[in-house]
Write an enzyme that holds these catalytic residues in place. Structure first.
Site, PDB file in Angstrom:
ATOM      1  N   ASP A 101      -0.537   3.932   8.063  1.00  0.00           N
ATOM      2  CA  ASP A 101      -0.871   2.746   7.269  1.00  0.00           C
ATOM      3  C   ASP A 101      -2.331   2.826   6.803  1.00  0.00           C
ATOM      4  O   ASP A 101      -2.634   2.591   5.623  1.00  0.00           O
ATOM      5  CB  ASP A 101      -0.648   1.494   8.134  1.00  0.00           C
ATOM      6  CG  ASP A 101      -1.132   0.231   7.464  1.00  0.00           C
ATOM      7  OD1 ASP A 101      -0.409  -0.296   6.606  1.00  0.00           O
ATOM      8  OD2 ASP A 101      -2.248  -0.225   7.793  1.00  0.00           O
ATOM      9  N   LYS A 134      -4.042   3.187   2.809  1.00  0.00           N
ATOM     10  CA  LYS A 134      -5.141   2.362   2.289  1.00  0.00           C
ATOM     11  C   LYS A 134      -6.331   3.236   1.911  1.00  0.00           C
ATOM     12  O   LYS A 134      -6.989   3.005   0.890  1.00  0.00           O
ATOM     13  CB  LYS A 134      -5.533   1.330   3.341  1.00  0.00           C
ATOM     14  CG  LYS A 134      -4.405   0.344   3.628  1.00  0.00           C
ATOM     15  CD  LYS A 134      -4.686  -0.451   4.894  1.00  0.00           C
ATOM     16  CE  LYS A 134      -3.600  -1.462   5.173  1.00  0.00           C
ATOM     17  NZ  LYS A 134      -3.723  -2.067   6.507  1.00  0.00           N
ATOM     18  N   LYS A 181       0.819  -1.230   0.000  1.00  0.00           N
ATOM     19  CA  LYS A 181       0.000   0.000   0.000  1.00  0.00           C
ATOM     20  C   LYS A 181       0.844   1.268   0.000  1.00  0.00           C
ATOM     21  O   LYS A 181       0.474   2.276  -0.586  1.00  0.00           O
ATOM     22  CB  LYS A 181      -0.952   0.033   1.190  1.00  0.00           C
ATOM     23  CG  LYS A 181      -0.302  -0.129   2.554  1.00  0.00           C
ATOM     24  CD  LYS A 181      -0.562  -1.502   3.079  1.00  0.00           C
ATOM     25  CE  LYS A 181       0.272  -1.876   4.265  1.00  0.00           C
ATOM     26  NZ  LYS A 181      -0.009  -3.230   4.714  1.00  0.00           N
TER      27      LYS A 181
END
Ligand SMILES: NC(=O)c1ccc[n+]([C@@H]2O[C@H](COP(=O)([O-])OP(=O)(O)OC[C@H]3O[C@@H](n4cnc5c(N)ncnc54)[C@H](OP(=O)(O)O)[C@@H]3O)[C@@H](O)[C@H]2O)c1
Length: 431
Positions: free
Chosen positions: A198, A202, A102
């Site tokens: 993170d 996404k 990602k």
């Protein structure tokens, strides 16, 4: 036509999981694809699966450039370095690429797709978002004909695990994080996860697909879970809410608004009961309404299965454009402001003195903010006691002003903590 020859770089959690799937005689992967080459850093490392029958490359970029490999799988990780170099090498020569990365897709997606479009290659990344949950596909295919209004997700399993454990075991953020690190659920440097980065990677990917816009990581407002305390979790629970790290993107008349931050969810919210390391995504789209996707967001099996699904799409010639449409058709959506009105949770730590509650209420009333629920607990955090409250729907700017005024009170011992309350009815503008 012969089978497509696959090369896999990165034989860690996901890579080893994929090799195991290739070795499973009941997997459909082998019908149309054949694993021929692998690459990792340390050839001698035991990987729980036999890799000796595949051609070994010390250099993943060399493997990606090899004419003996038709489909290149990147499972190394990281936005730059070898992962990026090998994906570029494959795309430039027209080889299809599957990745679970990602950080790479959110950061360099546009440049990589330019390369892919120039050479006629495909770049697929189902595993990059939601592990085993088919979020990318759902947005690219299932709601392709709808108008997507919002995507709201729990996209980071580490944060979700920590918040769930804090609630169920009654332990502090620090204690649970340390345990998660010892058990391998959290990285030694947890910043990417607990800081919300993170989930932001996404979210940027999902919003690009959902709203037909170029991925725009820089416009995600990011706040992690580091300030969420056990007191917040307990008191929010008494008020009928659960705290989750929410990644949300909404398409509004003013553009796209994206944020990652902890929020309160009423117990009946579709995401409130997504516990532990599960991931979930709620899609609000017209005319389909609200759809919810839930599953394991990480780990060897779930993530490898998403990689395998992309490989099958390539083998069966149904791979779609990376973000659902060609780059030229993706909009440059302006960054929209967060919603102007909402409900909020406020936590203050104050000296245990008479008149404090009145002083706080007065400053809220001055900004026309009505209190919906209020709790003062007889638990001391050092010399201070926590006071928490939720507001009725009110102006965001008014809350900011009131909180500033309350923070200035001499009796307030540390900066107040503010979290939004997620609308529980369906839809972004439900408040
Ligand atoms: N783990 C998950 O549950 C999960 C879920 C969704 C997405 N992802 C994504 O999947 C990717 C892989 O994650 P992972 O958890 O499998 O990582 P991992 O367990 O740390 O494995 C990384 C692998 O990459 C290899 N590697 C590192 N540098 C390399 C280089 N320069 N050349 C060749 N190989 C190199 C390592 O080799 P050695 O083994 O020899 O050191 C290792 O096998 C990441 O992008 C991650 O974000 C992971």
């Amino acid at each position: 036509m012969g089978k497509l020859r696959v090369g896999v770089a990165g034989l860690g959690t996901v890579g080893a999981g994929l090799v195991k799937l290739f070795a499973d005689p009941r997997s459909r992967l082998n019908e149309k694809l054949e694993l021929v080459a692998v690459s990792a850093r340390d050839r001698a490392r035991a990987r729980g699966v036999d890799v000796s029958r595949y051609r070994w490359f010390d250099d993943a970029v060399e493997m990606a450039a090899s004419p003996d490999v038709d489909v290149v799988v990147e499972l190394i990780g990281g936005a730059d370095g070898t992962a990026k170099a090998m994906v570029e090498a494959a795309l430039k020569r027209g080889a299809n690429v599957v990745t679970a990365n990602k950080a790479l897709v959110a950061t360099h997606g546009v440049a990589l797709i330019q390369m892919a479009e120039a050479s006629g290659a495909k770049l697929l990344f189902e595993a990059a978002v939601g592990g085993g949950v088919p979020m990318v596909k759902a947005l690219k295919e299932s709601v392709a004909g709808c108008r997507a209004d919002a995507v709201t997700g729990i996209l980071n399993g580490t944060c979700n695990y920590i918040l769930t454990e804090m609630e169920t075991s009654g332990r502090s953020f620090g204690d649970v994080l340390r345990e998660a690190q010892q058990m391998g659920y959290a990285e030694a440097d947890p910043t990417t996860d607990v800081g919300g980065f993170d989930a932001a990677h996404k979210l940027a990917i999902l919003c690009a697909i959902a709203f037909g816009a170029r991925p725009d990581l820089e416009h995600v407002r990011i706040e992690g879970i580091e300030r969420v305390t056990l007191t917040d979790i307990r008191l929010a629970g008494k008020l009928g809410f659960r705290i989750k790290l929410i990644a949300k993107g909404a398409s509004t008349d003013g553009g796209v608004e994206m944020h990652v931050r902890p929020a309160l969810l009423a117990f009946d919210h579709p995401l409130a009961n997504i516990g532990g390391s599960l991931n979930a995504l709620v899609v609000d789209a017209e005319p389909v309404g609200q759809l919810t996707f839930i599953g394991r967001g990480a780990g060897e099996g779930p993530t490898a299965s998403s990689v395998a699904s992309d490989l099958m799409d390539i083998a069966e010639d149904r791979a779609s454009a990376a973000f659902g449409k060609p780059l030229a058709l993706l909009a440059d959506a302006p960054r929209a402001a967060p919603p102007e009105r909402g409900r909020y949770y406020l936590r203050f730590l104050v000296g245990d003195r008479p008149g404090v509650v009145a002083a706080i209420s007065e400053r809220l009333a001055h900004e026309d903010i009505s209190i919906e629920s209020f709790l003062q607990m007889p638990v001391h955090e050092g010399p201070a006691v926590p006071i928490v409250l939720t507001t009725q729907a009110c102006a965001r700017a008014a809350v900011e002003r009131a909180v500033k005024a309350i923070e200035a009170l001499e009796v307030v011992t540390e900066p107040p903590y503010v979290m939004p309350v997620e609308p529980s009815a369906r839809g972004w503008r439900a408040n």
